[in-house]
Design a protein around this motif. Structure first.
Motif, PDB file in Angstrom:
ATOM      1  N   MET A  18       0.872  -1.087  -0.023  1.00 18.13           N
ATOM      2  CA  MET A  18      -0.123   0.030  -0.044  1.00 18.13           C
ATOM      3  C   MET A  18       1.025   1.239  -0.252  1.00 18.13           C
ATOM      4  O   MET A  18       2.068   1.301   0.433  1.00 18.13           O
ATOM      5  CB  MET A  18      -0.882   0.019   1.348  1.00 18.13           C
ATOM      6  N   GLU A  19       0.185   2.359  -0.681  1.00 17.31           N
ATOM      7  CA  GLU A  19       1.243   3.487  -0.608  1.00 17.31           C
ATOM      8  C   GLU A  19       0.731   4.319   0.685  1.00 17.31           C
ATOM      9  O   GLU A  19      -0.282   4.313   1.005  1.00 17.31           O
ATOM     10  CB  GLU A  19       0.673   4.140  -1.883  1.00 17.31           C
ATOM     11  N   GLU A  22      -2.565   6.282   0.724  1.00 19.09           N
ATOM     12  CA  GLU A  22      -3.894   5.644   0.887  1.00 19.09           C
ATOM     13  C   GLU A  22      -4.360   5.499   2.142  1.00 19.09           C
ATOM     14  O   GLU A  22      -5.484   5.728   2.384  1.00 19.09           O
ATOM     15  CB  GLU A  22      -3.824   4.134   0.545  1.00 19.09           C
ATOM     16  N   ARG A  25      -6.378   8.643   2.727  1.00 22.66           N
ATOM     17  CA  ARG A  25      -7.823   8.663   1.967  1.00 22.66           C
ATOM     18  C   ARG A  25      -8.615   7.486   2.795  1.00 22.66           C
ATOM     19  O   ARG A  25      -9.978   7.625   2.970  1.00 22.66           O
ATOM     20  CB  ARG A  25      -7.530   7.771   0.751  1.00 22.66           C
ATOM     21  N   ILE A  26      -8.169   6.541   3.396  1.00 24.69           N
ATOM     22  CA  ILE A  26      -9.135   5.654   4.237  1.00 24.69           C
ATOM     23  C   ILE A  26      -9.478   6.447   5.384  1.00 24.69           C
ATOM     24  O   ILE A  26     -10.833   6.277   5.683  1.00 24.69           O
ATOM     25  CB  ILE A  26      -8.411   4.241   4.470  1.00 24.69           C
ATOM     26  N   MET A  34     -12.632   0.289   3.098  1.00 30.71           N
ATOM     27  CA  MET A  34     -11.491   0.644   2.291  1.00 30.71           C
ATOM     28  C   MET A  34     -10.257  -0.080   2.766  1.00 30.71           C
ATOM     29  O   MET A  34      -9.206   0.033   2.131  1.00 30.71           O
ATOM     30  CB  MET A  34     -11.297   2.142   2.042  1.00 30.71           C
ATOM     31  N   ARG A  36      -7.504  -2.676   4.217  1.00 34.40           N
ATOM     32  CA  ARG A  36      -7.258  -4.226   3.918  1.00 34.40           C
ATOM     33  C   ARG A  36      -7.352  -5.033   5.166  1.00 34.40           C
ATOM     34  O   ARG A  36      -8.273  -5.136   5.891  1.00 34.40           O
ATOM     35  CB  ARG A  36      -6.054  -4.108   3.218  1.00 34.40           C
TER      36      ARG A  36
END
Length: 69
Positions: A18-19, A22, A25-26, A34, A36
């Motif tokens: 994952m970047e 991210e 954004r989550i 969203m 993981r």
């Protein structure tokens, strides 16, 4: 489960799955779907929450966590 979700997301960043952007954004989406993986509960616990800047530098544990005794 919130801390485990955040730890799982940070682990995904560290593993290159994952970047880092991210995670923002989550959190902004406020949608757990969203995210993981959730980190397993094996030994993971929340010691303290910091709300103001600068508190981390002065934080000290009064007593070690139960598993370190």
């Amino acid at each position: 489960k919130m801390v485990r979700g955040m730890a799982g997301a940070i682990a995904d960043v560290g593993l290159g799955r994952m970047e880092p952007g991210e995670i923002s954004r989550i959190l902004e989406a406020r949608d757990r779907c969203m995210a993981r993986d959730t980190a397993p509960a094996h030994g993971l616990f929340l010691v303290k929450v910091f709300y103001e800047s600068g508190q981390w530098e002065t934080h000290s544990l009064e007593q070690p966590p139960f598993w370190m005794l």
